[in-house]
Design a protein around this motif. Structure first.
Motif, PDB file in Angstrom:
ATOM      1  N   ARG A  42      24.881  62.237 -40.367  1.00 42.82           N
ATOM      2  CA  ARG A  42      23.657  61.684 -39.786  1.00 42.82           C
ATOM      3  C   ARG A  42      23.993  60.932 -38.506  1.00 42.82           C
ATOM      4  NH1 ARG A  42      19.474  62.395 -39.506  1.00 42.82           N
ATOM      5  NH2 ARG A  42      18.244  60.668 -40.288  1.00 42.82           N
ATOM      6  N   GLU A  92      13.733  61.703 -34.639  1.00 38.57           N
ATOM      7  CA  GLU A  92      14.945  60.903 -34.483  1.00 38.57           C
ATOM      8  C   GLU A  92      14.933  60.128 -33.175  1.00 38.57           C
ATOM      9  OE1 GLU A  92      17.028  60.282 -36.638  1.00 38.57           O
ATOM     10  OE2 GLU A  92      17.153  61.928 -38.037  1.00 38.57           O
ATOM     11  N   ARG A 133      24.967  54.581 -40.552  1.00 37.77           N
ATOM     12  CA  ARG A 133      24.340  55.856 -40.227  1.00 37.77           C
ATOM     13  C   ARG A 133      22.905  55.848 -40.709  1.00 37.77           C
ATOM     14  NH1 ARG A 133      26.766  59.201 -36.483  1.00 37.77           N
ATOM     15  NH2 ARG A 133      28.994  58.731 -36.534  1.00 37.77           N
ATOM     16  N   GLN A 183      22.833  65.933 -38.171  1.00 38.89           N
ATOM     17  CA  GLN A 183      21.531  66.195 -38.778  1.00 38.89           C
ATOM     18  C   GLN A 183      20.480  65.338 -38.086  1.00 38.89           C
ATOM     19  OE1 GLN A 183      22.866  65.308 -42.939  1.00 38.89           O
ATOM     20  NE2 GLN A 183      21.563  67.047 -43.408  1.00 38.89           N
ATOM     21  N   THR A 184      19.504  65.965 -37.474  1.00 40.30           N
ATOM     22  CA  THR A 184      18.426  65.226 -36.824  1.00 40.30           C
ATOM     23  C   THR A 184      17.079  65.813 -37.206  1.00 40.30           C
ATOM     24  OG1 THR A 184      18.566  66.639 -34.855  1.00 40.30           O
ATOM     25  CG2 THR A 184      19.837  64.588 -34.819  1.00 40.30           C
TER      26      THR A 184
END
Length: 397
Positions: A248, A170, A389, A165-166
């Motif tokens: 993540r 990021e 994370r 998940q970005t």
């Protein structure tokens, strides 16, 4: 020097581009593998979902809810959370709040993830077991999509897909990690179509219980070893991209570096213990895929890259910048310069997507070399190392 340089370049290109092309061509030339059966209510074998959870109290509420929310007949699925060695109250929390819905395997001694998994497997009564990490979220159809592959008696294990998940903001490490796993996912699709994938991701994979072989408790890449040992028995390890675990990216570049070095050290450890897979007369396509996809990437390419730079520099000193070697060296300098810029920007919390590909490629290979050093020094253990994370996000990839 010219020949050695060209061979080194060829090995790198084969590892990251050529292998995928070769597998794609082989798939087109061979008869297509029968399609996997659609999800069916008629095929719902008993399964156990195992969640190793060392000091994961902050993740447990979401993980339990996500696990209980799987769209699979409730009477056919059991849940086993392994909190062995946790000191954050995970054991008591699970027993008090979810004791009627899940099983908990606790204990005060921290003996490592692999030891905990080996111990947990002694309690499994179902024919299929699914492993998933505590800090990941599964899609609701994950269990159903994985289980359908076991209709085929030649399938001994099934790997789900890891998705990162970005967001647009990021870090380079996170963005590069996401791109890397998208590329890896495509290669796994082709590997599975040709014969078998070579190594499952621990975030989500399943095995036939009777095929599980306990691995040494100092094993770093337990998921890789377990799945390859099953493949070595002659079974296929299937791949199911529609059963995925969302995770993540690493909290920081230093956290990602620590994780990558540990994985690389585990890769060298695994290769030292899986030498039997190098025998093509015994394992056929498995040997081809294992060497091309894993051994080349972990043990060959990281050594080739500095050799290419060194040889290229030597040829330029001999023949001058005006030669073709000068163009190649210039391209290398620009590439590694972009990688260095990406690193500097990341350290300063400044992000520029244009440099994260050279940055992450270089970063992975530097970590692989550091992992080799760590493995040769014996500086690794099988105890759980919780990686930090980034905070959760609402967007889902």
């Amino acid at each position: 020097m010219e020949l050695l340089l060209l061979i080194s370049i060829g090995l790198v290109l084969y590892t990251y581009l050529g292998y995928g092309l070769v597998v794609w061509v082989l798939i087109k030339l061979r008869p297509r593998r029968p399609a996997v059966a659609d999800i069916s209510d008629e095929f719902t074998p008993d399964v156990t979902l195992i969640v190793p959870a060392y000091n994961e109290a902050d993740c447990l509420p979401a993980k339990v809810a996500n696990s209980l929310g799987q769209l699979y007949p409730r009477e056919r699925i059991q849940y086993l959370f392994v909190t062995e060695g946790s000191t954050d109250g995970s054991d008591d929390y699970l027993r008090i709040h979810y004791g009627d819905s899940i099983n908990v395997l606790g204990g005060s001694e921290r003996r490592g993830k692999v030891a905990a998994m080996n111990r947990a497997m002694l309690q499994i009564q179902t024919p299929i077991v699914i492993f998933t990490d505590a800090n990941t979220q599964l899609n609701p159809q994950a269990v159903r999509n994985i289980v359908r592959h076991f209709r085929d008696p030649q399938v001994g294990a099934v790997a789900g897909e890891k998705r990162i998940q970005t967001t647009d903001a990021e870090s380079a490490a996170g963005s590069g990690e996401g791109l890397y796993w998208k590329y890896e996912s495509q290669l796994k699709r082709w590997d599975a179509e040709l014969q078998t994938i070579v190594g499952a991701a621990g975030e989500l994979f399943a095995v036939r219980t009777h095929l599980y072989e306990p691995v040494s408790t100092d094993t770093i890449l337990d998921d890789f070893m377990i799945s390859l040992l099953i493949a070595g028995q002659g079974y296929r390890v299937a791949y199911e991209p529609e059963a995925y675990a969302l995770e993540r990216p690493s909290f920081s570049i230093l956290d990602e570096q620590k994780r990558k070095i540990r994985i690389a050290a585990g890769g060298f450890q695994s290769m030292a213990r899986l030498t039997d897979l190098l025998n093509p007369f015994r394992h056929g396509w498995l040997t081809f895929e294992y060497v091309s996809h894993r051994v080349m990437r972990w043990a060959v390419t990281p050594l080739c890259l500095p050799l290419i730079l060194l040889l290229n520099t030597g040829l330029v000193l001999r023949d001058g910048w005006a030669s073709g070697w000068g163009l190649l060296l210039t391209a290398q300098i620009l590439f590694y310069g972009a990688a260095w810029l990406g690193y500097i920007l990341e350290k300063r919390q400044l992000r520029w997507k244009a440099v994260f590909v050279p940055f992450y490629f270089t970063f992975m290979n530097v970590c692989a070399l550091a992992g080799l050093v760590r493995y040769l020094r014996g500086n690794q253990s099988g105890t759980w190392e919780k990686a930090r994370r980034a905070d959760a996000v609402d967007a889902v990839i």
